[in-house]
Design an enzyme around this catalytic site. Sequence first.
Site, PDB file in Angstrom:
ATOM      1  N   HIS A   1      -3.136   4.501   1.223  1.00 33.93           N
ATOM      2  CA  HIS A   1      -2.467   3.236   1.560  1.00 33.93           C
ATOM      3  C   HIS A   1      -2.971   2.058   0.718  1.00 33.93           C
ATOM      4  CE1 HIS A   1      -0.342   4.981   4.848  1.00 33.93           C
ATOM      5  NE2 HIS A   1      -1.419   5.217   5.570  1.00 33.93           N
TER       6      HIS A   1
ATOM      7  N   ASP B   1       0.194  13.983   4.064  1.00 30.93           N
ATOM      8  CA  ASP B   1      -0.210  13.166   5.208  1.00 30.93           C
ATOM      9  C   ASP B   1       1.040  12.723   5.982  1.00 30.93           C
ATOM     10  OD1 ASP B   1      -2.883  11.301   5.936  1.00 30.93           O
ATOM     11  OD2 ASP B   1      -0.986  10.371   6.489  1.00 30.93           O
TER      12      ASP B   1
ATOM     13  N   HIS C   1       1.722   9.929   7.183  1.00 29.98           N
ATOM     14  CA  HIS C   1       2.110   8.580   6.787  1.00 29.98           C
ATOM     15  C   HIS C   1       2.464   8.561   5.302  1.00 29.98           C
ATOM     16  CE1 HIS C   1      -0.822   8.110  10.135  1.00 29.98           C
ATOM     17  NE2 HIS C   1       0.083   7.258  10.569  1.00 29.98           N
TER      18      HIS C   1
ATOM     19  N   ASP D   1      -2.685  14.786   9.775  1.00 29.12           N
ATOM     20  CA  ASP D   1      -2.217  14.100  10.973  1.00 29.12           C
ATOM     21  C   ASP D   1      -0.759  14.395  11.309  1.00 29.12           C
ATOM     22  OD1 ASP D   1      -1.736  12.768   8.602  1.00 29.12           O
ATOM     23  OD2 ASP D   1      -2.538  10.844   9.268  1.00 29.12           O
TER      24      ASP D   1
END
Length: 333
Positions: free
Chosen positions: A122, A159, A161, A245
Amino acid sequence: MQFGYTETCLGHDTGERHPETPDRLRAIRQQLSRRHGVEYVSADPASVSAVAAVHEQEYVDDLQAFCADGGGNWDPDTVASEGTWDAALASAGLAQWAAERALAGDDGRRTPFSLGRPPGHHAVGDDAMGFCFFNNAAVAAQSVIDDGAADSVAIFDWDVHHGNGTQDIFYDRGDVFYASIHEQGLYPGTGDADEIGSGAGERATFNVPLASGAGDPDYLLAWETIGAAVERFDPDLLLVSAGFDAHRHDPISRMRVSTEGYALLTDAVRETAADADAGLGFILEGGYGLDTLSESIATVHETFDGRSPVADDGEPTAATRDLLDDLRDRHDL
């Protein structure tokens, strides 16, 4: 597998209630202690110049000063401590190590996996966000390109996200291919199917925003399509931004990937890397259920240690099939 690891990464203290905790690495190590063929390797931290190759120098300097002053909340989600600066450089250095070893030919049971924290995908060029300070995968990719060890790098982000930082850093570049499978609408809200890169980077960004509840068959079909784009890109190196995740029991997502699903996905990625004659390395991103994170990494290790994944007999959803039909058209596959 070879696992890059250093105790320095435990010095990034996020506090008692934060999900990105040093216990993630402790749980991984404990789980791997029960497995055969695990090897740990240390690595030098990334240099400031290597980090500044993908991040603005002013931001890098501000972060160093912030940590030296004791840290605190950089933003509501992203917490730093005095030890974060060294941990972030160590985490980026471990990612560099994974890229270098993959390009040097380490594969099979010696495939490199970087166990660094804080995570990175991120972190944008001029800011930290989403638990991330330096973009580890981006630092690694840029380093091997700058060193002349690779002309092109592909980064596959599984991931849950979207890795907005990795995408932003390379969005208009034609030498780095970025692909992400992520939960649609989840933090940070980026990664739409029509985000495909610009200029020299057109079609070098490949986003697969899956609906909540997607599971193993959806991910495997998504990789089948991404893998075709990776083979066309023909990278020297394939890095996996490996967050866990999307697991069905992870506390912060609504996806349905199983532990065995990560083994199947690993096997499929390994096959694509071999077909593309690309080095393959893994870099830890998210994953916040300690049991599911550690068990999933252990099954990735066992896949390289000779265990054959058990095939899934489920079917992708109609929504996933429709999305991938659209993406094949967008990317001319």
